[in-house]
Design a protein around this motif. Structure first.
Motif, mmCIF file in Angstrom:
data_model
loop_
_atom_site.group_PDB
_atom_site.id
_atom_site.type_symbol
_atom_site.label_atom_id
_atom_site.label_comp_id
_atom_site.label_asym_id
_atom_site.label_seq_id
_atom_site.Cartn_x
_atom_site.Cartn_y
_atom_site.Cartn_z
ATOM 1 N N GLN A 299 0.561 -1.369 0.018
ATOM 2 C CA GLN A 299 -0.241 0.340 0.210
ATOM 3 C C GLN A 299 0.845 1.062 -0.097
ATOM 4 N N LEU B 298 1.964 3.512 -6.866
ATOM 5 C CA LEU B 298 0.346 3.397 -7.652
ATOM 6 C C LEU B 298 -0.617 3.755 -8.133
ATOM 7 N N ASN B 299 -1.735 3.346 -8.921
ATOM 8 C CA ASN B 299 -2.383 3.545 -10.078
ATOM 9 C C ASN B 299 -2.139 4.944 -11.016
ATOM 10 N N THR B 300 -0.422 4.594 -11.117
ATOM 11 C CA THR B 300 0.185 5.440 -12.162
ATOM 12 C C THR B 300 0.402 4.711 -13.356
ATOM 13 N N PRO B 301 0.286 4.849 -14.529
ATOM 14 C CA PRO B 301 0.250 4.267 -15.820
ATOM 15 C C PRO B 301 1.649 4.118 -16.416
ATOM 16 N N GLN C 196 3.762 6.629 -17.780
ATOM 17 C CA GLN C 196 3.759 8.219 -16.615
ATOM 18 C C GLN C 196 5.155 7.676 -15.784
ATOM 19 N N ARG D 42 -1.397 -10.366 -11.308
ATOM 20 C CA ARG D 42 -2.754 -9.759 -10.689
ATOM 21 C C ARG D 42 -4.287 -11.192 -9.930
ATOM 22 N N ASP E 133 -1.816 0.914 -18.694
ATOM 23 C CA ASP E 133 -1.361 0.060 -17.362
ATOM 24 C C ASP E 133 -0.856 0.585 -16.664
ATOM 25 N N GLN E 134 -1.715 0.521 -15.337
ATOM 26 C CA GLN E 134 -1.636 1.398 -13.873
ATOM 27 C C GLN E 134 -1.070 0.099 -12.693
ATOM 28 N N PHE F 183 -0.880 -1.591 -8.518
ATOM 29 C CA PHE F 183 -2.228 -1.553 -7.768
ATOM 30 C C PHE F 183 -1.325 -2.874 -6.744
ATOM 31 N N ASP G 103 0.299 -5.914 -6.552
ATOM 32 C CA ASP G 103 0.808 -6.676 -7.928
ATOM 33 C C ASP G 103 1.694 -6.977 -7.601
#
Length: 346
Positions: A51, A56-59, A62, A79, A90-91, A93, A96
């Motif tokens: 966490q 996290l949650n970044t393509p 990018q 995943r 893809d991001q 999470f 993963d």
């Protein structure tokens, strides 16, 4: 039985291969899986994202923009049990498991980007004094570096054999699940516990007990791949799969083309292949963007001469280059075809 009298080209020692894998886990404790490529100048690292991972949650596209000088490629993501080659959009999470590839110089930054810390392993407790445990202990002694190791072996004869073969490693005879013996071995003060007996369940339970006693890193030898999903719920940090390790060594010698290294991921779900480009290969003289790779294939790195390049669409592949390629199992034949001698050669 001299080797020069026997028609054998390659001898593979499973114990030696597994011991080398164990040493790699100790070298990179933040990774649950790792393998060296490009003459030990680059690493494939399996990392579990928590966490607190800052990206996290970044393509992935990018990430390449944010860390443009970092030669890191995320080759695969697992995943919810499914392994796939990610797209640029893809991001990532929490939860993963990723396989990232990087030259050695970029590994510290790679670990930092994905929220992992590095700590020098100075005290190691080895549970199991058979061929694997003994080979690991001997390698730790040979490499020096101030690592202090203790070993627990249940079989008295094996314990005596290990004690005779080792110079600086303390060998204790007893059950690796015995809390009193674990305390005597100093597992609570150890930096890592390595469970490498010949029994999977003993390894899992011993690794869990080591963690319960306060050891921050537990590594377990697991022969049965169906037990691997139990690792995370049990708090085990990394595993060694003898089958995958030995299969990788065998594949290195049977894959077509000028293959220099192969690493099998998971239960033979995918392969990371290191291969030199021949002048007659269909990829020679072609830009990466123009190579007809299947969807489940990604290039991790290209070595030109002594320099390792991060792959990009505009990078031209030349004869003599060494490519590191990730391929899902179903796509391996297509990759082999690309690396083989072109039909025009004949």
């Amino acid at each position: 039985y001299r080797r020069d009298h026997m028609p054998i080209d390659v001898v593979i020692s499973p114990e030696r291969e597994v011991a080398e894998a164990a040493l790699r886990r100790l070298k990179y404790p933040a990774a649950f899986d790792s393998e060296s490529f490009l003459e030990d100048e680059a690493q494939l690292m399996g990392l579990r994202l928590e966490q607190d991972c800052p990206v996290l949650n970044t393509p992935l596209r990018q990430l390449n923009d944010l860390f443009s000088t970092l030669r890191v490629i995320v080759l695969a993501v697992r995943r919810e049990g499914r392994l796939f080659a990610p797209d640029a959009g893809d991001q990532l999470f929490a939860g993963d498991e990723i396989y990232a590839f990087a030259p050695n110089e970029d590994v510290p930054r790679l670990l930092e980007v994905f929220g992992k810390t590095t700590k020098r392993q100075e005290r190691v407790v080895i549970l199991g004094g058979g061929n694997v445990g003994l080979t690991v202990a001997q390698a730790l002694e040979e490499r020096g570096g101030g690592i202090r190791a203790k070993m627990i072996e249940r079989n008295r004869a094996s314990a005596e054999r290990a004690a005779d073969a080792l110079e600086r490693t303390i060998v204790l005879n007893g059950d690796a699940l015995d809390a009193t013996l674990l305390n005597e071995a100093g597992v609570s003060r150890a930096d890592a516990v390595l469970a490498v007996t010949d029994d999977d369940k003993t390894n899992l339970l011993a690794a869990v007990r080591g963690k319960a006693e306060g050891c921050p890193l537990a590594i377990s030898l697991i022969n049965d791949p169906t037990l691997i999903p139990l690792m995370e719920p049990m708090g085990i940090d990394a595993y060694i799969n003898p089958r995958a390790t030995t299969v990788s060594s065998i594949l290195r010698h049977i894959r077509h083309g000028r293959v220099r290294g192969v690493y099998s991921i998971g239960d033979a779900e995918a392969e990371v292949i290191e291969a030199q480009v021949l002048s007659t290969s269909s990829v020679a003289g072609v830009h990466i963007r123009d190579i007809d790779f299947p969807e489940g294939v990604l290039v991790g790195a290209v070595k030109k001469g002594h320099e390792i390049h991060k792959p990009s669409g505009g990078l031209r592949i030349e004869e003599g280059d060494v490519m590191v390629i990730f391929a899902l199992a179903s796509d391996v034949p297509a990759v082999e075809q690309l690396l083989q001698v072109s039909i025009d050669f004949f």
